[in-house]
Design an enzyme around this catalytic site. Sequence first.
Site, PDB file in Angstrom:
ATOM      1  N   ARG A 198       0.822  -1.213   0.000  1.00  0.00           N
ATOM      2  CA  ARG A 198       0.000   0.000   0.000  1.00  0.00           C
ATOM      3  C   ARG A 198       0.856   1.263   0.000  1.00  0.00           C
ATOM      4  NH1 ARG A 198      -5.167  -1.626   3.901  1.00  0.00           N
ATOM      5  NH2 ARG A 198      -6.085  -3.067   2.384  1.00  0.00           N
ATOM      6  N   LYS A 256     -19.044 -16.712   2.328  1.00  0.00           N
ATOM      7  CA  LYS A 256     -20.486 -16.525   2.480  1.00  0.00           C
ATOM      8  C   LYS A 256     -21.112 -15.777   1.319  1.00  0.00           C
ATOM      9  CE  LYS A 256     -20.386 -16.630   7.546  1.00  0.00           C
ATOM     10  NZ  LYS A 256     -20.767 -15.928   8.798  1.00  0.00           N
ATOM     11  N   GLY A 309      -8.390  -8.983  -0.269  1.00  0.00           N
ATOM     12  CA  GLY A 309      -7.142  -9.342   0.393  1.00  0.00           C
ATOM     13  C   GLY A 309      -6.555 -10.679   0.005  1.00  0.00           C
ATOM     14  N   GLY A 357     -13.616  -4.103  -0.205  1.00  0.00           N
ATOM     15  CA  GLY A 357     -14.995  -3.679   0.010  1.00  0.00           C
ATOM     16  C   GLY A 357     -15.403  -2.547  -0.908  1.00  0.00           C
TER      17      GLY A 357
END
Length: 402
Positions: free
Chosen positions: A38, A200, A356, A379
């Site tokens: 990053r 999920k 990730g 996200g």
Amino acid sequence: MVPRKLSVRDLDVRGARVFVRVDFNAPLRDGQVADEARLRASLPTLRLILERGGRPVVASHLGRPKGRRVAEMSLRPVADRLAALLGRPVRLAGDCVGPEVESLSRDLREGEVLLLENLRFHAEEEANDPAFARKLASLGELYVNDAFGTAHRAHASTEGVPRVLRPAVAGLLMERELEYLGRALDRPARPFVAVLGGAKISGKIDVLNALLERVDRLLIGGAMMFTFRRAQGRPTGRSLVEEDRVEMARAVLARAAERSSEIVLPVDCVASGATDGSAPGRVVALDSLGKDDIGVDVGPGTVMLFAEKLSGARTIFWNGPMGIFEVPAFAAGTLGVARAIADAGGGGAVTVVGGGDSVAAVQETGLADRFTHISTGGGAALEFLEGKVLPGVAILDDAPAA
């Protein structure tokens, strides 16, 4: 259509203090930055500002200190590593607001970099407190957001500051994220294939539905495949199934059939008696899964199937691991799919990966340079593809119409 935003390239930064929101939320180990990806992603923007005579005032969060000063979440190790990467001193402020920081900002000279201390040491950051945002805004004369990974959050540094500090523009990393994700959203080269994994279905139902509107083919792996298998009335053993999402999975399958969008599910898996790697795994056809078996990874037959379905694609988006990637014994499927996507990229496909574990798989295989774009925002990337408004993007100045 995704509106194009003004870029830091469009600004005259000479002599100006430039408030730059970056995402330096990097893992620390033994007081050092354990993964500098990053930090490296921010370098082009910071170097451009420095080369053009701007004075960067750099702001980031690190971890979740919940509005308290936590020594282990100080940006000191980040400042040290950033200085090494930039090849020049980086001064770490003792805080991110207050008279001392204001003085440091005013005294910043050309060629110098000031890094503010962890924004989330103040609860006002996540609360998007207007007074706190004004204090941050006083540290700069121009605003640049290069933190795509936080753009889906309306925090003081991402949404509050640019309300009062203009112009507010995209950094080079933000610009690249919007370009490649926007292309997938608005004008993908076809065939467009998406690969979704993870545990999920509940966390990805919106992006599943959004992608069904756009993709030609959707490949589904990870534990979420078992919720889809349950919806089809097929064996799942003791694998993770979201019982309260079975009807949702059934609806996704029905919708795909109505739209003639192809959904591809795995044909085999690695089955084990334990998810932590303490029990050996074996490859089984999914329809032969025993009642005590737990599916922990996709099998080699599925990797071959997915590679075939990816071959010839012109746009590929990947998010989510194919199995329990953090357990080395159960990582082969994810790594195999990473290689298959890289191969498709070698055939001319635009390949975008976000999330990730997906990014970690690309880096572990050493194939990062064979991907078109590796997104820094898991996200944020998913919400962007869902068509949601990202506050940290929406607030930036639109570029003039071409």
